[in-house]
Each structure stands twice: as C-alpha cells, then as structure tokens.
Scaffold this motif. Sequence first.
Motif, PDB file in Angstrom:
ATOM      1  N   TYR A 278       0.835  -1.201   0.000  1.00 40.42           N
ATOM      2  CA  TYR A 278       0.000   0.000   0.000  1.00 40.42           C
ATOM      3  C   TYR A 278       0.868   1.248   0.000  1.00 40.42           C
ATOM      4  CZ  TYR A 278      -4.027  -2.970   0.872  1.00 40.42           C
ATOM      5  OH  TYR A 278      -5.010  -3.915   0.758  1.00 40.42           O
ATOM      6  N   THR A 279       1.820   1.287  -0.893  1.00 37.24           N
ATOM      7  CA  THR A 279       2.682   2.456  -1.012  1.00 37.24           C
ATOM      8  C   THR A 279       1.865   3.669  -1.418  1.00 37.24           C
ATOM      9  OG1 THR A 279       4.538   1.047  -1.684  1.00 37.24           O
ATOM     10  CG2 THR A 279       4.708   3.399  -2.179  1.00 37.24           C
ATOM     11  N   GLY A 280       2.047   4.764  -0.687  1.00 35.87           N
ATOM     12  CA  GLY A 280       1.309   5.983  -0.976  1.00 35.87           C
ATOM     13  C   GLY A 280      -0.003   6.103  -0.222  1.00 35.87           C
TER      14      GLY A 280
ATOM     15  N   LEU B 277      -6.644   4.990   3.708  1.00 32.94           N
ATOM     16  CA  LEU B 277      -7.057   5.848   2.604  1.00 32.94           C
ATOM     17  C   LEU B 277      -5.902   6.064   1.623  1.00 32.94           C
ATOM     18  CD1 LEU B 277      -9.032   8.629   4.534  1.00 32.94           C
ATOM     19  CD2 LEU B 277      -9.965   6.654   3.320  1.00 32.94           C
ATOM     20  N   PRO B 278      -6.214   6.233   0.345  1.00 36.54           N
ATOM     21  CA  PRO B 278      -5.153   6.505  -0.630  1.00 36.54           C
ATOM     22  C   PRO B 278      -4.654   7.940  -0.519  1.00 36.54           C
ATOM     23  CG  PRO B 278      -7.287   6.528  -1.709  1.00 36.54           C
ATOM     24  CD  PRO B 278      -7.530   6.098  -0.301  1.00 36.54           C
TER      25      PRO B 278
ATOM     26  N   LEU C 134      -1.390   3.604  -5.494  1.00 32.61           N
ATOM     27  CA  LEU C 134      -1.828   2.726  -6.568  1.00 32.61           C
ATOM     28  C   LEU C 134      -3.301   2.401  -6.373  1.00 32.61           C
ATOM     29  CD1 LEU C 134      -1.115   1.004  -9.055  1.00 32.61           C
ATOM     30  CD2 LEU C 134      -0.548  -0.854  -7.496  1.00 32.61           C
ATOM     31  N   LEU C 135      -4.127   2.778  -7.353  1.00 34.64           N
ATOM     32  CA  LEU C 135      -5.568   2.590  -7.251  1.00 34.64           C
ATOM     33  C   LEU C 135      -6.072   1.695  -8.371  1.00 34.64           C
ATOM     34  CD1 LEU C 135      -6.640   6.292  -6.541  1.00 34.64           C
ATOM     35  CD2 LEU C 135      -6.323   4.465  -4.878  1.00 34.64           C
TER      36      LEU C 135
END
Length: 237
Positions: free
Chosen positions: A32-34, A58-59, A64-65
């Motif tokens: 979950y980078t970022g 949360l992003p 990366l979505l």
Amino acid sequence: MARPGEVGRHLGFDGEGDRLVTHHFECLDRAYTGWRWAITVTRASRAKAVTVSETVLLPGSGALLAPQWVPWNERLRPGDLGVGDLLPTEADDDRLTPGYTATGDDADEQMIFEYGLGRARVLSPFGRDLAVRRWHSGEAGPHTPLAHAAPAQCSTCGFFWPLAGTLRLGFGVCANEYAPDDGRVVAADHGCGAHSEATTMPSMVVEPAPPILDDMGYDELETGSVDETGSEPLGHS
C-alpha cells in the motif's frame, strides 16, 4: 487493524467537527505504497475520555488505485456478444423511439407500416445518426485502402442494394458473394475490386521484344578446314 511495523510517522490531522478529529499516519506496508492510515477520534459531550470512532486506510498522493469502475453496458464493444448472450436496452435508450412516433423524412411511411404491428420501438433520428457515423467511418466506409484501390464506388455497382428510407442514398447491402463485404452494409462511396463493371482484366501475356538486327557490323570468326588426312587446318576464312 495494522500489523506491527506497518504504521509510520504522524502526517497531520483534520478537524472534522465539534470534538471530532482525524489523524493521519504513514502506511509502511509495501503493498500500500502511498496510502495512509486515517484514525478518527472523538469525545462525547461532557466526557473526559477520547475514543476511537473509525479507523480506515485511505489513498494518498501517488497511491496505486484500481481503475475507475465502468458499468458493464459501457464496457461492451462490437463483437463481444456471443452465442446465448442477451443485451437488454434501457427503457429510455436514446437510440430508440416508440413505433408510432414520426422519426424523419419517411415518417408517413413509418406511421402506416409500424403502427400496431408489434414493434414497440423503432430507430430514432439520434440512433440513425450514430449508425451512419459508425458505418461511414468503419471498414465498409470510403476511407480504407480497399476503397481507395477500387475501380469505382459501390453506388455504381450492380451488386449494391440500397437501404430503404432516408438511408438509401448513403448506404446499401453488398450482394456479391465474391466481395469481402458480401451481406454487409456498405457506404455508397465505398468500393472494392469486385465491382460489377470491373470487366477489363489486365493482360497477362507478355509480348516478346522485337529482335535487334545490325546489318552494318560483323564479327570475325576463326574457322578451319580439314584435309583428307584430318590432320591440319588449311587456312582461315
């Protein structure tokens, strides 16, 4: 919610309302980078203890979505419909209009033919224009290498069967079994090599070039005569 070592430094906080604050923490999980942890805490009125209201991942910037979700009926492309597949149309589909509605230049003909014969909806002017643009810009339109190399347009071909109604001047069906578009709708300004008037075939016989004769020059050739013993030549000529 997070495993040990997955929560990083504090990134700040946002005041959401009275006695309601969301704190943001860096997410150290490599999957979950970022992203960032968002922990919302609150305190009830007149209470001294602060409690956790919500915890969520949360992003953030650069996260990366997944691609934006697209409804299935917008993901379909021509040719996706297989055997047994059903493609229902919406009740308010702009491409269709009630069968008793006037749709254009041939409205009177349609009113007489369609009314009460079972077709609840027919092609609307909007749906017709979509088809015209799609057909004219596709493989059976005038802007293909096949059409550019054709001896003439489909509109002058005897195998061209014009469509009825307002589309008869621009489109028809190819009825030549040897043409690449046999049984398909083609634009009137399309074309191919199977045109009905393409009767002049190029000759495959190669005419031989005329011989080159030089009456003025000559070549000296060494020739010999053999005497009766067959031993030596007697001279040159």
